[in-house]
Design an enzyme around this catalytic site. Sequence first.
Site, PDB file in Angstrom:
ATOM      1  N   ASP A 245       0.514  -0.774   0.349  1.00  0.00           N
ATOM      2  CA  ASP A 245       0.498  -0.154   0.180  1.00  0.00           C
ATOM      3  C   ASP A 245       0.609   1.056  -0.159  1.00  0.00           C
ATOM      4  O   ASP A 245       2.504   1.121   0.165  1.00  0.00           O
ATOM      5  CB  ASP A 245      -0.757   0.038   1.183  1.00  0.00           C
ATOM      6  CG  ASP A 245       0.096  -0.863   2.581  1.00  0.00           C
ATOM      7  OD1 ASP A 245       1.212  -0.395   2.345  1.00  0.00           O
ATOM      8  OD2 ASP A 245      -0.621  -0.787   3.305  1.00  0.00           O
TER       9      ASP A 245
ATOM     10  N   ASN B 172      -8.071  -2.406  14.345  1.00  0.00           N
ATOM     11  CA  ASN B 172      -8.941  -2.876  13.803  1.00  0.00           C
ATOM     12  C   ASN B 172      -9.300  -4.210  12.101  1.00  0.00           C
ATOM     13  O   ASN B 172     -10.269  -4.220  12.248  1.00  0.00           O
ATOM     14  CB  ASN B 172      -9.792  -1.663  12.906  1.00  0.00           C
ATOM     15  CG  ASN B 172      -9.426  -1.354  11.375  1.00  0.00           C
ATOM     16  OD1 ASN B 172      -8.261  -2.381  11.042  1.00  0.00           O
ATOM     17  ND2 ASN B 172      -9.225  -0.138  11.265  1.00  0.00           N
TER      18      ASN B 172
ATOM     19  N   HIS C 215      -7.550  -4.964  10.287  1.00  0.00           N
ATOM     20  CA  HIS C 215      -7.021  -4.846   8.996  1.00  0.00           C
ATOM     21  C   HIS C 215      -5.971  -5.386   8.453  1.00  0.00           C
ATOM     22  O   HIS C 215      -4.655  -5.802   9.206  1.00  0.00           O
ATOM     23  CB  HIS C 215      -7.333  -3.588   8.183  1.00  0.00           C
ATOM     24  CG  HIS C 215      -5.794  -2.249   8.606  1.00  0.00           C
ATOM     25  ND1 HIS C 215      -5.907  -1.541   9.090  1.00  0.00           N
ATOM     26  CD2 HIS C 215      -4.640  -2.269   8.475  1.00  0.00           C
ATOM     27  CE1 HIS C 215      -5.057  -0.399   9.502  1.00  0.00           C
ATOM     28  NE2 HIS C 215      -3.839  -0.945   9.122  1.00  0.00           N
TER      29      HIS C 215
ATOM     30  N   GLU D 137      -9.839  -1.873   5.087  1.00  0.00           N
ATOM     31  CA  GLU D 137     -10.493  -1.870   6.152  1.00  0.00           C
ATOM     32  C   GLU D 137     -11.784  -2.934   6.146  1.00  0.00           C
ATOM     33  O   GLU D 137     -12.465  -2.830   5.058  1.00  0.00           O
ATOM     34  CB  GLU D 137     -11.350  -0.299   6.453  1.00  0.00           C
ATOM     35  CG  GLU D 137      -9.548   1.023   6.379  1.00  0.00           C
ATOM     36  CD  GLU D 137      -8.789   1.303   7.212  1.00  0.00           C
ATOM     37  OE1 GLU D 137      -8.717   0.430   8.068  1.00  0.00           O
ATOM     38  OE2 GLU D 137      -8.574   1.980   7.868  1.00  0.00           O
TER      39      GLU D 137
HETATM   40  C1  F6R Z   1       1.808  -1.438   6.460  1.00  0.00           C
HETATM   41  C2  F6R Z   1      -0.070  -2.148   6.488  1.00  0.00           C
HETATM   42  C3  F6R Z   1      -1.030  -2.025   7.506  1.00  0.00           C
HETATM   43  C4  F6R Z   1       0.153  -2.065   8.841  1.00  0.00           C
HETATM   44  C5  F6R Z   1      -0.894  -2.412   9.865  1.00  0.00           C
HETATM   45  C6  F6R Z   1      -0.155  -3.103  11.256  1.00  0.00           C
HETATM   46  O1  F6R Z   1       1.470  -1.728   4.830  1.00  0.00           O
HETATM   47  O2  F6R Z   1      -0.656  -2.773   5.344  1.00  0.00           O
HETATM   48  O3  F6R Z   1      -2.070  -3.122   7.463  1.00  0.00           O
HETATM   49  O4  F6R Z   1       0.712  -3.459   8.821  1.00  0.00           O
HETATM   50  O5  F6R Z   1      -1.483  -0.720  10.834  1.00  0.00           O
HETATM   51  O6  F6R Z   1       0.834  -1.471  11.287  1.00  0.00           O
HETATM   52  P1  F6R Z   1       2.208  -1.197  12.702  1.00  0.00           P
HETATM   53  O7  F6R Z   1       2.817  -2.315  12.530  1.00  0.00           O
HETATM   54  O8  F6R Z   1       2.492  -0.260  13.026  1.00  0.00           O
HETATM   55  O9  F6R Z   1       0.948  -1.944  13.988  1.00  0.00           O
END
Ligand code: F6R
Length: 241
Positions: free
Chosen positions: A67, A136, A138, A143
């Site tokens: 992403d 959440n 994701h 989302e």
């Molecule tokens: C990042 C991504 C997100 C993160 C998720 C967890 O490329 O795709 O799904 O993996 O938000 O983020 P952290 O590791 O910062 O808790």
Amino acid sequence: MRIIRTRDYEHMSRQAANIISAQVILKPTSVLGLATGSSPIGTYQQLIDWYKKGDLDFSKVTAVNLDEYVGLGRSHPQSYAYFMNYNFFDHVNIQAYRTNIPNGMNYDVEAECSRYDQVIRDLGGIDLQLLGLGVNGHIGFNEPDEVFAKGTHRVTLSQSTKEANQRFFNNVDEVPDHAYTMGIFDIIQAKRVVMVASGENKAQAIKDAFFGPITPKVPASILQFHRDFTLVADDAALSLL
Ligand code: F6R
């Protein structure tokens, strides 16, 4: 689904790096799906360490990231392109032309999404997808929703995701409202999926995603269907099981 329980973040990072390292050794031309965020940083550091010791070679590896924020260019310090260079690509011998990430500066949503889907198709899919987990539930920036989104698409970030990510910005208002993300179908098509999760703030999401119903309201729950899914999580993240 396999769960590898680890003591802490460092242990989790080494275990995940071991799996990625085995993948790259067994198939030097692997297509790696990569993630940003706090969770995989230790994994990247371990891979860099092994590369520097001469144990790993990324010269034939292709990377395809999950992403990117819409509106942030590659040189913006909070862009995911910048993150990947800073935390991983600049320190190993991966070829720049073999690194892929959605172009956050392309405001033509349809063109950018179909371009990125074509990139993944042309690569013949992903051999190993590394994931983090949102509080959440994701994955990528998919989302919670009423349906599972298939291909690359533009999402409006939820308030909880913006709040979780504000630590990288000066305040929550600076977090972009939109992002491009690979779709759920792209992710679960990967031959192998490895998720890293650390800390108590991930415990509820892990419980909901992997010990509850499969529902787009908890996007990661779809991974229960995957044939080769490994969750590498520390004691704190597994504390509600
Ligand atoms: C990042 C991504 C997100 C993160 C998720 C967890 O490329 O795709 O799904 O993996 O938000 O983020 P952290 O590791 O910062 O808790």
